[in-house]
Design a protein around this motif. Structure first.
Motif, PDB file in Angstrom:
ATOM      1  N   ILE A  21       1.130   3.252  -5.512  1.00 16.90           N
ATOM      2  CA  ILE A  21       1.356   2.320  -4.400  1.00 16.90           C
ATOM      3  C   ILE A  21       0.001   1.984  -3.787  1.00 16.90           C
ATOM      4  O   ILE A  21      -0.744   2.881  -3.378  1.00 16.90           O
ATOM      5  N   GLN A  22      -0.320   0.693  -3.764  1.00 13.28           N
ATOM      6  CA  GLN A  22      -1.583   0.239  -3.171  1.00 13.28           C
ATOM      7  C   GLN A  22      -1.368   0.049  -1.679  1.00 13.28           C
ATOM      8  O   GLN A  22      -0.656  -0.864  -1.262  1.00 13.28           O
ATOM      9  N   LEU A  23      -1.962   0.917  -0.862  1.00 17.24           N
ATOM     10  CA  LEU A  23      -1.759   0.839   0.584  1.00 17.24           C
ATOM     11  C   LEU A  23      -2.581  -0.291   1.176  1.00 17.24           C
ATOM     12  O   LEU A  23      -3.777  -0.419   0.881  1.00 17.24           O
ATOM     13  N   GLU A  24      -1.964  -1.103   2.008  1.00 20.59           N
ATOM     14  CA  GLU A  24      -2.657  -2.146   2.764  1.00 20.59           C
ATOM     15  C   GLU A  24      -3.631  -1.424   3.702  1.00 20.59           C
ATOM     16  O   GLU A  24      -3.257  -0.479   4.402  1.00 20.59           O
ATOM     17  N   TRP A  25      -4.895  -1.852   3.732  1.00 26.33           N
ATOM     18  CA  TRP A  25      -5.903  -0.988   4.353  1.00 26.33           C
ATOM     19  C   TRP A  25      -6.098  -1.173   5.856  1.00 26.33           C
ATOM     20  O   TRP A  25      -6.535  -0.259   6.545  1.00 26.33           O
ATOM     21  N   VAL A  26      -5.793  -2.358   6.393  1.00 28.10           N
ATOM     22  CA  VAL A  26      -6.067  -2.596   7.823  1.00 28.10           C
ATOM     23  C   VAL A  26      -5.147  -1.745   8.712  1.00 28.10           C
ATOM     24  O   VAL A  26      -5.570  -1.215   9.737  1.00 28.10           O
ATOM     25  N   TYR A  27      -3.907  -1.601   8.291  1.00 27.57           N
ATOM     26  CA  TYR A  27      -2.933  -0.854   9.100  1.00 27.57           C
ATOM     27  C   TYR A  27      -2.385   0.373   8.369  1.00 27.57           C
ATOM     28  O   TYR A  27      -2.475   1.494   8.860  1.00 27.57           O
ATOM     29  N   VAL A  28      -1.757   0.107   7.222  1.00 20.69           N
ATOM     30  CA  VAL A  28      -0.902   1.123   6.597  1.00 20.69           C
ATOM     31  C   VAL A  28      -1.704   2.329   6.104  1.00 20.69           C
ATOM     32  O   VAL A  28      -1.305   3.478   6.307  1.00 20.69           O
ATOM     33  N   ALA A  29      -2.851   2.070   5.473  1.00 19.06           N
ATOM     34  CA  ALA A  29      -3.638   3.177   4.934  1.00 19.06           C
ATOM     35  C   ALA A  29      -4.137   4.097   6.052  1.00 19.06           C
ATOM     36  O   ALA A  29      -4.207   5.323   5.877  1.00 19.06           O
TER      37      ALA A  29
END
Ligand SMILES: *Cc1c(COP(=O)(O)O)cnc(C)c1O
Length: 297
Positions: free
Chosen positions: A262-270
């Motif tokens: 799963i590629q985590l969205e970096w601005v928020y989710v990661a």
């Protein structure tokens, strides 16, 4: 009414969003049961929490006979793009009031917004800070006429109602529910829908996110007349500030992708997931704790 709204012009939503359990060494070692609420899979144009926050605002705008939606955001705002897409799909004109100066050419977010028919206007940083004042609203009404105003990030009382529905979709038992915080609307709404000893944990993606606590209190008060005490906000996982990233975050994203595909969205989710794993490793949760992490986009 919303059922009919979701049918227009081929607009499709995947709701309820999938809930998937993930397992890895860390979770096993600490005896944690972790589910991901995949709100990122709801719709490519208006993902996850953006749809939930807009849903009741769109029906209110329609009920009030409004033809124009006006909202606020930074030049890289997912919310701006989501409102533009919503206007396109649901037949509203849209105006985006952007913080700062115009840059030519437009970045991806703003050019997609314009592609959806959004009209952009700009407020200098000082005026933007004042955007909730009657003076600025009057300025905008003089310029653009009648509009339905959606606040920055889409966070208002109606947004909280939409976000609360996310919790109703979860059919497994859980003790904690986690989400990232930009304006706090998602956390504020989620917390209104959990009961008993359950707790909601927000992860600020902004440096100096202390103000989020007041904002969540204010949002809950606007809906309920009082605040709730079943939530908290982690302030230390912003990784340098909004839309900043560092090597630690990047290697977490890579590791997570290797383990879970799963590629985590970096601005928020990661940042939320990094923070959550950090809390797990610090022993914040007892063995056997069941946690839902909301993948907001
Ligand atoms: C906008 C956004 C958020 C922020 O939600 P708030 O309700 O403003 O706290 C979180 N995650 C993603 C992916 C977003 O796009």
């Amino acid at each position: 009414m919303l059922a009919s709204m979701t049918g227009v012009s081929g607009f499709r939503l995947r709701l309820p969003s999938p809930l998937v359990r993930i397992q890895d060494e860390t979770l096993d070692r600490y005896g944690i049961v972790l589910y991901l609420k995949r709100d990122d899979l709801t719709n490519p144009d208006i993902p996850g929490n953006k749809w939930r926050k807009l849903k009741y605002n769109l029906s209110a705008a329609r009920d009030e006979g409004m033809k124009v939606l006006l909202t606020f955001g930074g030049a890289y705002s997912n919310h701006i793009r989501a409102v533009a897409a919503a206007g396109h799909h649901f037949g509203f004109q849209t105006i985006g009031v952007i913080r700062g100066e115009e840059h030519d050419p437009l970045n991806d977010v703003l050019s997609q917004a314009v592609g959806y028919g959004m009209k952009l206007t700009y407020l200098d940083r000082l005026s933007y800070r004042d955007k909730k004042s009657p003076a600025i609203e009057k300025l905008l009404r003089d310029q653009f006429g009648d509009f339905y105003l959606i606040p920055e990030g889409g966070s208002n009382a109606l947004a909280l109602r939409g976000c609360a529905e996310l919790v109703d979709e979860i059919k497994v038992p859980f003790d904690f529910i986690c989400c990232p915080c930009g304006t706090g609307g998602t956390l504020a709404g989620i917390a209104t829908a959990i009961s008993g000893p359950r707790r909601a944990i927000g992860f600020s993606v902004l440096k100096g996110g202390n103000f989020l606590i007041d904002d969540v209190v204010q949002l809950q008060t606007s809906l309920l007349g009082h605040r709730l005490h079943n939530w908290s906000i982690e302030l230390d996982f912003h990784m340098g500030g909004f839309a900043r990233r560092n090597a630690e975050l990047d290697s977490f994203i890579t590791l997570f992708n290797d383990r879970h595909n799963i590629q985590l969205e970096w601005v928020y989710v990661a940042k939320m997931m990094y923070g959550l794993y950090n809390l797990i490793e610090r022993g914040r949760f007892v063995s056997g704790a069941e946690i839902v992490a909301v993948i907001t986009g």
